[in-house]
Scaffold this motif. Structure first.
Motif, PDB file in Angstrom:
ATOM      1  N   ALA A  69     -31.701 -20.590  30.170  1.00 37.18           N
ATOM      2  CA  ALA A  69     -32.712 -20.495  30.801  1.00 37.18           C
ATOM      3  C   ALA A  69     -33.590 -19.201  30.519  1.00 37.18           C
ATOM      4  O   ALA A  69     -35.008 -19.077  30.795  1.00 37.18           O
ATOM      5  CB  ALA A  69     -32.372 -20.516  32.232  1.00 37.18           C
TER       6      ALA A  69
ATOM      7  N   GLY B  63     -36.963 -19.475  28.595  1.00 30.86           N
ATOM      8  CA  GLY B  63     -37.874 -20.181  29.558  1.00 30.86           C
ATOM      9  C   GLY B  63     -38.519 -19.244  30.735  1.00 30.86           C
ATOM     10  O   GLY B  63     -39.727 -19.326  31.270  1.00 30.86           O
ATOM     11  N   MET B  64     -37.414 -18.470  31.116  1.00 32.03           N
ATOM     12  CA  MET B  64     -37.735 -17.519  32.523  1.00 32.03           C
ATOM     13  C   MET B  64     -38.820 -16.690  31.821  1.00 32.03           C
ATOM     14  O   MET B  64     -39.791 -16.433  32.771  1.00 32.03           O
ATOM     15  CB  MET B  64     -36.467 -16.772  32.914  1.00 32.03           C
ATOM     16  CG  MET B  64     -35.556 -17.721  33.630  1.00 32.03           C
ATOM     17  SD  MET B  64     -34.152 -16.519  33.998  1.00 32.03           S
ATOM     18  CE  MET B  64     -33.064 -17.753  34.887  1.00 32.03           C
TER      19      MET B  64
ATOM     20  N   SER C 110     -42.308 -18.391  30.923  1.00 34.70           N
ATOM     21  CA  SER C 110     -43.201 -18.942  31.973  1.00 34.70           C
ATOM     22  C   SER C 110     -43.504 -17.833  33.191  1.00 34.70           C
ATOM     23  O   SER C 110     -44.725 -17.792  33.292  1.00 34.70           O
ATOM     24  CB  SER C 110     -42.318 -19.865  32.695  1.00 34.70           C
ATOM     25  OG  SER C 110     -41.228 -19.592  33.155  1.00 34.70           O
TER      26      SER C 110
ATOM     27  N   SER D 119     -36.769 -20.130  38.694  1.00 40.39           N
ATOM     28  CA  SER D 119     -36.409 -20.848  37.500  1.00 40.39           C
ATOM     29  C   SER D 119     -34.708 -20.809  37.461  1.00 40.39           C
ATOM     30  O   SER D 119     -34.120 -21.808  37.317  1.00 40.39           O
ATOM     31  CB  SER D 119     -36.751 -20.086  36.287  1.00 40.39           C
ATOM     32  OG  SER D 119     -38.482 -20.424  36.359  1.00 40.39           O
ATOM     33  N   TYR D 120     -34.281 -19.550  37.791  1.00 34.41           N
ATOM     34  CA  TYR D 120     -32.959 -19.318  37.852  1.00 34.41           C
ATOM     35  C   TYR D 120     -32.216 -20.176  38.896  1.00 34.41           C
ATOM     36  O   TYR D 120     -31.070 -20.801  38.882  1.00 34.41           O
ATOM     37  CB  TYR D 120     -32.657 -18.058  38.216  1.00 34.41           C
ATOM     38  CG  TYR D 120     -31.032 -17.654  37.956  1.00 34.41           C
ATOM     39  CD1 TYR D 120     -30.372 -17.792  36.879  1.00 34.41           C
ATOM     40  CD2 TYR D 120     -30.531 -17.514  39.249  1.00 34.41           C
ATOM     41  CE1 TYR D 120     -29.032 -17.601  36.678  1.00 34.41           C
ATOM     42  CE2 TYR D 120     -28.890 -17.163  39.100  1.00 34.41           C
ATOM     43  CZ  TYR D 120     -28.165 -17.253  37.908  1.00 34.41           C
ATOM     44  OH  TYR D 120     -26.939 -17.264  37.746  1.00 34.41           O
TER      45      TYR D 120
ATOM     46  N   VAL E 120     -32.191 -23.876  38.191  1.00 39.28           N
ATOM     47  CA  VAL E 120     -31.197 -24.168  37.059  1.00 39.28           C
ATOM     48  C   VAL E 120     -29.880 -24.042  37.600  1.00 39.28           C
ATOM     49  O   VAL E 120     -28.840 -25.128  37.217  1.00 39.28           O
ATOM     50  CB  VAL E 120     -31.211 -23.072  36.001  1.00 39.28           C
ATOM     51  CG1 VAL E 120     -29.895 -23.112  34.876  1.00 39.28           C
ATOM     52  CG2 VAL E 120     -32.396 -23.121  35.092  1.00 39.28           C
TER      53      VAL E 120
ATOM     54  N   THR F 263     -38.390 -33.246  28.752  1.00 42.92           N
ATOM     55  CA  THR F 263     -37.131 -32.315  28.899  1.00 42.92           C
ATOM     56  C   THR F 263     -36.032 -33.251  29.510  1.00 42.92           C
ATOM     57  O   THR F 263     -34.891 -33.340  29.127  1.00 42.92           O
ATOM     58  CB  THR F 263     -37.243 -31.124  30.039  1.00 42.92           C
ATOM     59  OG1 THR F 263     -38.403 -30.771  29.323  1.00 42.92           O
ATOM     60  CG2 THR F 263     -36.267 -30.309  29.899  1.00 42.92           C
TER      61      THR F 263
ATOM     62  N   GLU G 214     -44.290 -25.009  31.375  1.00 45.42           N
ATOM     63  CA  GLU G 214     -43.022 -24.571  31.448  1.00 45.42           C
ATOM     64  C   GLU G 214     -42.544 -24.744  32.916  1.00 45.42           C
ATOM     65  O   GLU G 214     -41.258 -25.005  33.073  1.00 45.42           O
ATOM     66  CB  GLU G 214     -43.004 -23.074  31.159  1.00 45.42           C
ATOM     67  CG  GLU G 214     -43.706 -22.330  29.959  1.00 45.42           C
ATOM     68  CD  GLU G 214     -42.718 -23.085  28.748  1.00 45.42           C
ATOM     69  OE1 GLU G 214     -41.754 -23.019  29.223  1.00 45.42           O
ATOM     70  OE2 GLU G 214     -43.342 -23.563  28.028  1.00 45.42           O
TER      71      GLU G 214
ATOM     72  N   ALA H 150     -38.481 -26.955  34.423  1.00 43.95           N
ATOM     73  CA  ALA H 150     -37.721 -26.303  35.353  1.00 43.95           C
ATOM     74  C   ALA H 150     -37.515 -26.862  36.719  1.00 43.95           C
ATOM     75  O   ALA H 150     -36.521 -27.377  37.038  1.00 43.95           O
ATOM     76  CB  ALA H 150     -38.252 -24.894  35.721  1.00 43.95           C
TER      77      ALA H 150
END
Length: 488
Positions: A71, A74-75, A78, A232-233, A236, A299, A421, A425
């Motif tokens: 991730a 992408g973190m 975005s 985002s985290y 995920v 995705t 993005e 997510a």
């Protein structure tokens, strides 16, 4: 008579005709260079997907560390896009584009030379930061290379398809790299493209928006970057740890609170990072939703079908990548047509048809079974969805960027790419949760693990198909046609 006079004038002034041809060639080269950078910046998002097990084995990573590594690009990408768009509008479009490309290229080289998790993690994060600077600036420069409305609309239609093509190419390249001796080869293409761009761009690409006075919204940048990174985290980690786990709840709540604070701050600051009226426009809102869904769909297909092919059907990494070839070929063929389709039928019609067609592709994949032959609903889904997705990205990109003032071109690029993005997510997290829940319910009824897993994927694909068809209907109703002759 008038056409005859024009032709006669051209014959009498061959120097003028030659100059125009040279200008057109220069424009084509400039657009191709910008497009190649956009393509590779998106490719970098998925280029490690298939080789993650090799990295896990070499560095001895746990699942949480692997998820963080997956991730990290992408973190930062975005989270920093809005800041990158604002930097482009304030400090010069080409300058920010070149700086972002340089940061991306150097960090790609460092990622390929990583000796441990933290070096690779930091390199991927910086890679995403460079991409966040380069992408909005590149999108803004397209309007400088092709300022005429018709040419600009056609160029943006092609540009919209680069996101899907780049993500697919990343998956295919990852499979090829997985069959080589080292995962480090995944970073060769980004380094080569970045170096070529830094050499060629000053000669081919015009300056774009010149630096101008204005203040950078530092508070807004910190709030939105941190908020998106935490959110985002959390998304995920939530499917793995559980939505009620302290890590998931804490990061999701913290990210949501920071993003809410960002909206409050933007409503009060004089020169906001994101003027709230910009995404609130009905036309842009519809376009951004379509971008979000398209990215989420791609995705989800890559993630779930890759697991299905390898865990249920027993495909190797290279065979898995080969199975996605029809997807990539369809995107390429569709990408050759989208500019003309938008020019002839308008972005609204293209967007509606694209959403409906992509929904049909997802519905086909929803019929997945443990012994479903590849030539059948699987292949149908891998052809119908990308054909629709190419139309979705083309129509939505043109719709979102039409009538944008030149001094907000970087902002427009940032907002479109933020939606791009956010799709992977948020959309993937929701669909993985649906698939996991359905799988768990079926296991409790006595179904085999493989059968329950496959049915869970099918359930998620069907839910996504419903969302796409609903979006097609809403787009048809809410997105009013423009006046005749206005392609936007």
């Amino acid at each position: 008579m008038q056409q005859h006079d024009i032709a006669a004038a051209e014959r009498s002034d061959p120097a003028r005709t030659a100059a125009e041809a040279a200008r057109d060639r220069r424009r084509s080269l400039a657009f191709s260079l910008l497009a190649s950078v956009q393509f590779v910046l998106i490719l970098a998002m998925s280029v490690l997907n298939v080789v993650l097990p090799d990295i896990q084995k070499e560095f001895g990573l746990g699942r949480a560390e692997l998820a963080l590594l997956s991730a990290s690009y992408g973190m930062s990408f975005s989270g920093l896009l809005l800041l990158g768009g604002r930097l482009s509008d304030l400090y010069g479009t080409r300058r920010v584009f070149l700086l972002g490309t340089a940061v991306f290229g150097v960090s790609s080289a460092l990622a390929g030379m990583s000796t441990g998790l933290w070096m690779l993690l930091i390199a991927r994060f910086v890679q995403g930061a460079g991409a966040a600077m380069a992408v909005p600036a590149a999108m803004s420069l397209v309007s400088v290379v092709h300022p005429e409305p018709a040419r600009h609309a056609r160029a943006m239609a092609v540009w919209g398809g680069l996101a899907a093509s780049g993500g697919t190419a990343g998956m295919l390249l990852s499979g090829v790299v997985a069959s080589s001796n080292s995962w480090r080869w995944a970073f060769v293409v980004p380094v080569v493209v970045a170096a070529t761009t830094l050499v060629a761009a000053p000669k081919l690409i015009p300056e774009g928006v010149a630096p101008r006075s204005g203040r950078l919204d530092v508070l807004g940048a910190v709030l939105v970057t941190t908020g998106i990174a935490l959110l985002s985290y959390g998304l995920v980690e939530a499917p793995e740890r559980g939505w009620t786990s302290p890590v998931a709840l804490g990061t999701l709540a913290g990210g949501g609170a920071l993003l809410l604070g960002f909206l409050v701050a933007e409503a009060r600051v004089r020169q906001p990072l994101l003027p709230l009226s910009f995404p609130a426009s009905p036309r842009r809102a519809v376009a951004l939703l379509a971008v979000f869904l398209g990215a989420a769909g791609i995705t989800t297909i890559f993630f779930m079908l890759a697991l299905y092919f390898q865990e249920v059907r027993g495909y190797s990494a290279l065979e898995t990548s080969a199975a996605f070839l029809p997807f990539g070929l369809t995107l390429v063929v569709s990408g050759l047509c989208v500019g003309r389709l938008v020019q002839r039928f308008g972005p609204r019609a293209v967007l509606v048809v694209g959403l409906a067609l992509a929904g049909l592709g997802l519905a086909a994949l929803g019929r997945l079974g443990t012994d479903t032959p590849y030539v059948g609903v699987v292949l149908a889904g891998l052809v119908l969805f990308p054909a629709g997705a190419a139309l979705v990205f083309a129509g939505s990109t043109v719709t979102a960027t039409t009538d944008v003032p030149q001094d907000q071109a970087g902002l427009a690029g940032a907002v479109v790419n933020t939606a791009l993005e956010a799709g992977p997510a948020i959309g993937l997290a929701v669909l993985v949760t649906l698939a996991t829940g359905h799988t768990t319910d079926l296991v409790h009824t006595g179904k085999s693990a493989a059968s329950a897993l496959t049915a869970g994927y099918g359930f998620a694909f069907t839910a996504a198909a419903v969302a796409f068809e609903a979006a097609a209907l809403c787009t048809f109703v809410l997105l009013r046609p423009r006046p005749s002759g206005d392609i936007g």
